[in-house]
Design a protein around this motif. Structure first.
Motif, PDB file in Angstrom:
ATOM      1  N   ASN A   1      -5.674  -6.252  -2.880  1.00  0.00           N
ATOM      2  CA  ASN A   1      -4.222  -6.330  -3.159  1.00  0.00           C
ATOM      3  C   ASN A   1      -3.468  -5.246  -2.410  1.00  0.00           C
ATOM      4  O   ASN A   1      -2.437  -5.492  -1.786  1.00  0.00           O
ATOM      5  CB  ASN A   1      -3.957  -6.189  -4.662  1.00  0.00           C
ATOM      6  CG  ASN A   1      -4.196  -7.505  -5.386  1.00  0.00           C
ATOM      7  OD1 ASN A   1      -4.277  -8.562  -4.754  1.00  0.00           O
ATOM      8  ND2 ASN A   1      -4.337  -7.444  -6.695  1.00  0.00           N
TER       9      ASN A   1
ATOM     10  N   VAL B   1      -3.429  -6.013   1.333  1.00  0.00           N
ATOM     11  CA  VAL B   1      -2.464  -7.077   1.656  1.00  0.00           C
ATOM     12  C   VAL B   1      -1.042  -6.518   1.608  1.00  0.00           C
ATOM     13  O   VAL B   1      -0.213  -6.763   2.492  1.00  0.00           O
ATOM     14  CB  VAL B   1      -2.631  -8.274   0.690  1.00  0.00           C
ATOM     15  CG1 VAL B   1      -1.479  -9.262   0.838  1.00  0.00           C
ATOM     16  CG2 VAL B   1      -3.950  -8.975   0.953  1.00  0.00           C
ATOM     17  N   SER B   2      -0.773  -5.715   0.559  1.00  0.00           N
ATOM     18  CA  SER B   2       0.558  -5.108   0.437  1.00  0.00           C
ATOM     19  C   SER B   2       0.881  -4.260   1.662  1.00  0.00           C
ATOM     20  O   SER B   2       1.968  -4.346   2.236  1.00  0.00           O
ATOM     21  CB  SER B   2       0.633  -4.208  -0.800  1.00  0.00           C
ATOM     22  OG  SER B   2       0.307  -4.942  -1.932  1.00  0.00           O
TER      23      SER B   2
ATOM     24  N   ILE C   1      -0.431  -4.431   4.659  1.00  0.00           N
ATOM     25  CA  ILE C   1      -0.261  -5.267   5.858  1.00  0.00           C
ATOM     26  C   ILE C   1       1.133  -5.893   5.869  1.00  0.00           C
ATOM     27  O   ILE C   1       1.825  -5.898   6.887  1.00  0.00           O
ATOM     28  CB  ILE C   1      -1.360  -6.354   5.922  1.00  0.00           C
ATOM     29  CG1 ILE C   1      -2.716  -5.686   6.256  1.00  0.00           C
ATOM     30  CG2 ILE C   1      -1.043  -7.408   6.980  1.00  0.00           C
ATOM     31  CD1 ILE C   1      -3.906  -6.603   6.076  1.00  0.00           C
ATOM     32  N   ILE C   2       1.548  -6.394   4.704  1.00  0.00           N
ATOM     33  CA  ILE C   2       2.885  -7.024   4.630  1.00  0.00           C
ATOM     34  C   ILE C   2       3.977  -6.008   4.955  1.00  0.00           C
ATOM     35  O   ILE C   2       4.885  -6.285   5.734  1.00  0.00           O
ATOM     36  CB  ILE C   2       3.098  -7.659   3.230  1.00  0.00           C
ATOM     37  CG1 ILE C   2       2.168  -8.862   3.082  1.00  0.00           C
ATOM     38  CG2 ILE C   2       4.554  -8.092   3.053  1.00  0.00           C
ATOM     39  CD1 ILE C   2       2.153  -9.478   1.695  1.00  0.00           C
ATOM     40  N   ILE C   3       3.850  -4.800   4.393  1.00  0.00           N
ATOM     41  CA  ILE C   3       4.866  -3.765   4.655  1.00  0.00           C
ATOM     42  C   ILE C   3       4.911  -3.429   6.148  1.00  0.00           C
ATOM     43  O   ILE C   3       5.983  -3.351   6.755  1.00  0.00           O
ATOM     44  CB  ILE C   3       4.574  -2.498   3.816  1.00  0.00           C
ATOM     45  CG1 ILE C   3       4.911  -2.765   2.356  1.00  0.00           C
ATOM     46  CG2 ILE C   3       5.389  -1.297   4.327  1.00  0.00           C
ATOM     47  CD1 ILE C   3       4.575  -1.643   1.419  1.00  0.00           C
TER      48      ILE C   3
ATOM     49  N   LEU D   1       3.968  -5.280   8.627  1.00  0.00           N
ATOM     50  CA  LEU D   1       4.522  -6.421   9.377  1.00  0.00           C
ATOM     51  C   LEU D   1       6.047  -6.456   9.287  1.00  0.00           C
ATOM     52  O   LEU D   1       6.737  -6.629  10.293  1.00  0.00           O
ATOM     53  CB  LEU D   1       3.929  -7.737   8.847  1.00  0.00           C
ATOM     54  CG  LEU D   1       2.510  -8.056   9.338  1.00  0.00           C
ATOM     55  CD1 LEU D   1       2.004  -9.348   8.690  1.00  0.00           C
ATOM     56  CD2 LEU D   1       2.474  -8.197  10.864  1.00  0.00           C
ATOM     57  N   ILE D   2       6.557  -6.269   8.050  1.00  0.00           N
ATOM     58  CA  ILE D   2       8.022  -6.305   7.871  1.00  0.00           C
ATOM     59  C   ILE D   2       8.675  -5.171   8.665  1.00  0.00           C
ATOM     60  O   ILE D   2       9.652  -5.363   9.386  1.00  0.00           O
ATOM     61  CB  ILE D   2       8.400  -6.197   6.367  1.00  0.00           C
ATOM     62  CG1 ILE D   2       7.953  -7.453   5.629  1.00  0.00           C
ATOM     63  CG2 ILE D   2       9.916  -6.002   6.202  1.00  0.00           C
ATOM     64  CD1 ILE D   2       8.148  -7.393   4.125  1.00  0.00           C
TER      65      ILE D   2
ATOM     66  N   TRP E   1       7.557  -4.936  -5.679  1.00  0.00           N
ATOM     67  CA  TRP E   1       7.822  -5.457  -4.335  1.00  0.00           C
ATOM     68  C   TRP E   1       9.317  -5.460  -4.013  1.00  0.00           C
ATOM     69  O   TRP E   1       9.721  -5.103  -2.916  1.00  0.00           O
ATOM     70  CB  TRP E   1       7.255  -6.889  -4.197  1.00  0.00           C
ATOM     71  CG  TRP E   1       5.887  -6.857  -3.615  1.00  0.00           C
ATOM     72  CD1 TRP E   1       4.710  -7.060  -4.268  1.00  0.00           C
ATOM     73  CD2 TRP E   1       5.568  -6.568  -2.265  1.00  0.00           C
ATOM     74  NE1 TRP E   1       3.662  -6.918  -3.416  1.00  0.00           N
ATOM     75  CE2 TRP E   1       4.162  -6.609  -2.171  1.00  0.00           C
ATOM     76  CE3 TRP E   1       6.303  -6.250  -1.138  1.00  0.00           C
ATOM     77  CZ2 TRP E   1       3.490  -6.354  -0.981  1.00  0.00           C
ATOM     78  CZ3 TRP E   1       5.638  -6.016   0.047  1.00  0.00           C
ATOM     79  CH2 TRP E   1       4.247  -6.061   0.121  1.00  0.00           C
TER      80      TRP E   1
ATOM     81  N   ARG F   1      10.291  -2.011  -3.260  1.00  0.00           N
ATOM     82  CA  ARG F   1       9.813  -1.614  -1.922  1.00  0.00           C
ATOM     83  C   ARG F   1      10.712  -2.183  -0.828  1.00  0.00           C
ATOM     84  O   ARG F   1      11.074  -1.487   0.120  1.00  0.00           O
ATOM     85  CB  ARG F   1       8.391  -2.137  -1.707  1.00  0.00           C
ATOM     86  CG  ARG F   1       7.340  -1.287  -2.375  1.00  0.00           C
ATOM     87  CD  ARG F   1       6.010  -1.956  -2.229  1.00  0.00           C
ATOM     88  NE  ARG F   1       4.956  -1.239  -2.911  1.00  0.00           N
ATOM     89  CZ  ARG F   1       3.791  -1.776  -3.243  1.00  0.00           C
ATOM     90  NH1 ARG F   1       3.551  -3.048  -2.982  1.00  0.00           N
ATOM     91  NH2 ARG F   1       2.870  -1.065  -3.832  1.00  0.00           N
ATOM     92  N   ILE F   2      11.053  -3.457  -0.948  1.00  0.00           N
ATOM     93  CA  ILE F   2      11.873  -4.104   0.092  1.00  0.00           C
ATOM     94  C   ILE F   2      13.262  -3.466   0.150  1.00  0.00           C
ATOM     95  O   ILE F   2      13.799  -3.201   1.231  1.00  0.00           O
ATOM     96  CB  ILE F   2      11.958  -5.631  -0.157  1.00  0.00           C
ATOM     97  CG1 ILE F   2      10.595  -6.247   0.162  1.00  0.00           C
ATOM     98  CG2 ILE F   2      13.038  -6.277   0.708  1.00  0.00           C
ATOM     99  CD1 ILE F   2      10.447  -7.685  -0.211  1.00  0.00           C
TER     100      ILE F   2
END
Lengths: 275, 160
Positions: A14, A17-18, A20-22, A24-25, B14, B17-18
């Motif tokens: 988890n 993945v978090s 990697i997503i951060i 990527l964004i 999330w 975070r965003i």
């Protein structure tokens, strides 16, 4: 024990993945910014907007009529004007929300001068927008037919600029002087007509001094001042005195008679432009 | 039920975070815009325009004859040195002070544009962040029918 391991591995996954997503964004946003800044012409837009704002402030400072042809940066930039704000944007960005894409700069407005909100397009090397101050009006003008600002100006702001027919006469006996006065007729732009009697708008007479006898209304005194200034510009003395009736009497030196047409043409042009 | 609560917590985390990420990116962009604006400081030109306007323009402080409509550049109409008139003459709230003095330096009249801000910022002009632009010019002062020589000082505080 196995359950705990599985839970631990699940937790790590988890987190991974978090992460990697951060990443990527963040990478996507930075790429967008980098590309945008690289290709972006914010600096140019900012410079042009400030330059235009300063030009608008400066043009308000000038006395009388000023026309500033804005010939710089003719590579597809456009302007939009609001009260105290000039926005600059690329013409192709016009379809996008303007406030988002445009770069703005503020300028001071003299409340004694009317600022006409017009949009000024600046789309090619052959189009030179003008900032114009005539009397108490300040406006932007472009020959771009899409906005047709020339037409709007004359229709909206001032409908009194249409010249009327003025009549001239002279009481001079000198034939050469009379001929010079007669040449005032049929000049392009303004309609002058010559009459043989002195019951006219202007009586031109020869004299040793330049004296303008003007009717005592503000507008006619203004016209007299402009004519006097034109004479002064030519190195002559000129006086303005009150006229006892509704007509102008212009006493002018004989040697200036040949320049009479240009003096009056220029004076009328200036007079109408400052209406 | 436990899992639902955990999932909800993750979603909230999330979202936070965003939001933080967007705020950081916006801040970077904001810094870029500030740097761009600082690279294009035009205060000197703005001050020059203000000076010229006040000295020479009929909508500035220059005396304008009501009889002929003629403006006398460099002749200051003391009646025009009025806060309401100055505020009308310039809409941007750049704090400024206008002082008319006689030949001996005695203050005849003083007015401000955005006085409150001027009084706050003027003492801070020792710092690099603020700058005091000023110019004193020889003028003729028109007071009623009288005309006498004097000086007009224009001061403007700008933040860099």
């Amino acid at each position: 024990m196995t359950d705990q391991n599985e839970e631990g591995i699940q937790g790590m996954l988890n987190q991974l993945v978090s992460l990697i997503i951060i990443v990527l964004i963040f990478a996507a946003i930075l790429t967008f910014l980098a590309l945008r800044v690289y290709k972006d012409d914010s600096f140019e837009k900012n410079h042009i907007a400030k330059d235009m704002a300063l030009a608008l402030e400066a043009i308000q400072t000038g006395q009388g009529n000023t026309i500033l042809s804005y010939t710089k940066y003719t590579d597809s930039y456009s302007f939009a004007f609001k009260q105290g704000i000039v926005q600059n944007y690329k013409t192709q960005e016009k379809k996008l929300p303007l406030d988002f894409m445009a770069v703005s700069s503020t300028f001071s407005i003299d409340q004694n001068i009317k600022f006409t909100e017009k949009e000024m397009n600046h789309t090619g090397t052959d189009i030179h927008p003008n900032l114009i101050k005539t009397g108490n009006n300040l406006y932007a003008e472009t020959p771009d037919k899409e906005y047709n600002l020339n037409l709007h100006y004359y229709e909206d702001i001032n409908t009194s600029t249409q010249p009327k027919t003025y009549t001239f006469s002279t009481d001079s006996k000198d034939e050469q002087f009379k001929e010079y006065v007669k040449t005032l007729t049929n000049q392009p732009g303004y309609q002058f007509s010559y009459k043989e009697h002195t019951d006219t708008d202007f009586v031109i007479t020869e004299s040793k001094e330049n004296i303008i006898y003007a009717p005592q209304t503000k507008e006619k005194r203004k016209l007299a001042s402009i004519i006097a200034n034109k004479l002064i510009e030519k190195g002559e003395n000129a006086a303005i005195l009150p006229s006892g009736n509704e007509r102008f009497t212009i006493k002018i030196k004989k040697e200036l008679a040949s320049q009479l047409t240009s003096i009056l043409q220029e004076s009328f042009k200036q007079y109408y432009e400052t209406q | 039920m436990k899992l639902n609560k955990k999932a909800l917590g993750d979603v909230v985390l999330w979202i936070i975070r965003i939001i933080v990420l967007v705020a950081v990116v916006a801040a970077i962009n904001f810094l870029r815009i500030i740097a761009l604006n600082n690279a294009l400081q035009t205060y000197d030109t703005e001050f020059y325009i203000l000076n010229t306007k006040m000295m020479y323009s009929p909508t500035g402080l220059a005396y304008e004859s009501t009889a002929t409509g003629r403006t006398y550049p460099g002749m200051i109409d003391i009646e025009k040195l009025d806060e309401a008139y100055i505020n009308n003459s310039m809409t941007r709230n750049i704090p400024s002070r206008f002082t008319l003095t006689d030949e001996n330096g005695v203050v005849i009249k003083q007015e401000y544009h955005n006085k409150e801000r001027y009084n706050i910022l003027e003492p801070l002009t020792f710092a690099k962040q603020y700058n005091l632009l000023n110019k004193t010019q020889y003028v003729l002062i028109k007071q009623g029918e009288q005309t006498k020589p004097g000086f007009l000082t224009i001061e403007m505080v700008v933040s860099r």
